[in-house]
Enzyme design. Structure first.
Site, short mmCIF file in Angstrom:
data_model
loop_
_atom_site.label_atom_id
_atom_site.label_comp_id
_atom_site.label_asym_id
_atom_site.label_seq_id
_atom_site.Cartn_x
_atom_site.Cartn_y
_atom_site.Cartn_z
N ASN A 210 23.56 30.22 55.05
CA ASN A 210 22.31 30.33 55.11
C ASN A 210 21.35 29.62 54.33
O ASN A 210 21.43 29.23 53.87
CB ASN A 210 22.31 32.28 54.96
CG ASN A 210 22.80 32.32 53.89
OD1 ASN A 210 22.16 32.37 52.79
ND2 ASN A 210 24.01 33.14 53.84
N LYS A 289 39.32 16.56 58.75
CA LYS A 289 38.24 17.06 60.31
C LYS A 289 37.74 16.84 61.17
O LYS A 289 38.88 16.02 62.37
CB LYS A 289 36.74 15.63 59.72
CG LYS A 289 35.83 15.03 61.12
CD LYS A 289 34.56 14.10 60.33
CE LYS A 289 33.70 14.43 60.84
NZ LYS A 289 33.51 13.00 61.89
N PRO A 305 35.81 40.11 52.53
CA PRO A 305 35.51 41.08 51.38
C PRO A 305 33.84 41.60 51.10
O PRO A 305 32.92 40.09 51.00
CB PRO A 305 36.53 40.91 50.20
CG PRO A 305 36.52 39.25 50.42
CD PRO A 305 36.31 38.99 51.31
N ILE A 307 31.64 42.50 48.10
CA ILE A 307 31.39 41.97 46.83
C ILE A 307 31.07 43.58 46.74
O ILE A 307 31.57 44.73 45.42
CB ILE A 307 31.00 41.14 46.52
CG1 ILE A 307 31.31 39.79 46.95
CG2 ILE A 307 31.31 41.19 44.62
CD1 ILE A 307 30.72 38.39 47.12
N PHE A 323 21.07 44.41 48.22
CA PHE A 323 20.05 43.94 48.47
C PHE A 323 19.65 44.06 49.59
O PHE A 323 21.56 43.49 49.85
CB PHE A 323 19.34 42.33 47.36
CG PHE A 323 18.71 42.18 46.36
CD1 PHE A 323 18.92 42.86 44.96
CD2 PHE A 323 17.31 41.83 46.72
CE1 PHE A 323 17.98 42.84 44.05
CE2 PHE A 323 16.33 41.73 46.23
CZ PHE A 323 16.97 41.67 44.67
#
Ligand code: CTP
Length: 396
Positions: A210, A289, A305, A307, A323
């Site tokens: 991202n 690949k 998972p 965290i 956050f």
């Protein structure tokens, strides 16, 4: 508004080739709004001219203990009165030896002895001079005397040798001075922070990630460090330089970030999850690949998972801060996320404002409600967040 705005800094230069870095440091300080007075030893004037330092500081440079232009002839007292700090950069081996002994045979050493304000020194010398037992004895004495030692660093030296003793760069000394003035709200606390994006491999050359830059997480890490905490930063792939004075663990995938955080959480007093962790990863990442086919392609994803959720659910959980980056319905989503993840504090921002930018705007949600922090540079917001955390931490 910066941390050093209005601060009065007396910048002293003793003789060393690193004196050129003091020119850049003066610029950084004046740009930040500090009032800079320059004092140079006779040796410093051989490395860089007082004219340069006068032009950059905007103030006359002093180097003479017997300066008749000071009305009461007491330059050694007058110049440091009202100062917030004296910073000596470069601080040569000779100058540090004088400080350790309390000698005062020139203006700068006399000012240091007669000061009422804190003294910070940035040693600069050849590696043998730094390693010499006499210098090390002097450094021990200076630390015991409450003098702040900035650096030195290791690396290429002007003499052609490589090792410990080179002065910190101007921007590093600037950061240390900023840090010096921060209230030590998290002194003695251990803070574990995740930052940056994660990278979830599809095959050996491709993956899902991202646009998180890591800037907010790194700013939080720096603010916590400056507030006196011992910081461990678990970082996904970013282009940011490792902040000084903390442990940084580089990871790539969410699973690696989870493993690194779990291995360290037992010792943490505070956990701050700033990372933009991928919620899913490709199932069965290929060890080679992938070749293209003719039709559509389907990637099967499996959950990563959580965290923050896992750490917050621990029996002896540290104080947890989450956050939330949302693109819409910020308040409703963020508050619901805080309750779902069972964290006492959640900092919410709009992803379209936050990702990659240098500024941000945060809304903090805690048991008492909503606290809006106005748009500001990420470091300023990070300092406000740290102050909020310090207020909420259980008193021992
Ligand atoms: N987080 C985490 N581990 C994950 C996912 C998120 O530790 N696997 C942390 C983030 O670091 C952040 C908080 O959880 O502190 C919120 O993350 P976010 O992805 O925005 O929340 P989600 O619960 O995944 O909700 P959604 O993606 O639906 O918005």
């Amino acid at each position: 508004m910066t941390d050093l705005k209005g601060k009065r800094i007396l910048l002293g230069l003793s003789g060393g080739i690193a004196a050129y870095k003091a020119a850049e440091l003066t610029r950084l300080l004046t740009q930040a709004g500090a009032e800079v007075q320059i004092v140079m030893t006779a040796a410093a004037c051989r490395f860089i001219t007082p004219v340069t330092m006068q032009a950059l500081s905007g103030n006359p440079v002093h180097s003479d203990l017997w300066d008749a232009s000071v009305p009461n002839n007491m330059a050694h007292i007058e110049l440091s009165r009202g100062c917030d700090a004296i910073v000596v950069a470069p601080a040569s081996a000779d100058f540090l030896a004088k400080l350790a002994q309390g000698l005062c045979d020139d203006l700068l050493s006399t000012l240091c002895l007669a000061r009422e304000c804190p003294l910070l020194v940035a040693p600069a010398m050849n590696l043998q001079m730094w390693g010499n037992p006499a210098t090390q004895r002097n450094m021990k004495q200076l630390r015991e005397d409450g003098i702040a030692i900035l650096g030195p660093a290791s690396g290429d030296q002007a003499c052609g040798e490589v090792g410990m003793g080179r002065m910190l760069e101007a921007d590093e000394i600037f950061e240390e001075i900023e840090a010096f003035f921060q209230p030590k709200l998290l002194a003695g606390k251990r803070v574990l922070i995740t930052a940056g994006p994660t990278f979830e491999p599809i095959d050996t050359v491709r993956g899902i990630t991202n646009t998180s830059s890591g800037k907010m997480g790194y700013a939080v890490a720096r603010a916590a460090r400056d507030a006196g905490a011992v910081v461990t930063l678990v970082s996904g792939p970013t282009a940011l330089a490792a902040p000084r004075g903390m442990e940084r663990i580089d990871v790539s995938s969410a699973q690696e970030m989870y493993d690194a955080a779990m291995a360290r959480v037992a010792k943490a007093d505070v956990f701050i999850g700033v990372a933009a962790v991928a919620d899913y990863r490709p199932k069965n990442a290929k060890p080679h690949k992938l070749k293209k086919g003719t039709g559509d392609m389907t990637l099967q994803l499996q959950p990563n998972p959580d965290i923050l959720g896992t750490i917050a659910a621990r029996r002896k959980a540290p104080f947890c801060v989450g956050f939330a980056a949302e693109t819409e319905n910020l308040d409703a989503y963020a508050d619901a996320k805080r309750r779902r993840k069972k964290v006492p504090l959640l900092a919410a921002n709009l992803a379209q404002h936050a990702f990659g930018a240098d500024d941000n705007q945060l809304i903090l949600f805690d048991d008492k409600g909503r606290h809006e922090l106005a748009r500001a540079p990420k470091l300023e917001l990070a300092r406000a967040l740290v102050a909020h955390i310090a207020k909420l931490l259980p008193k021992k």
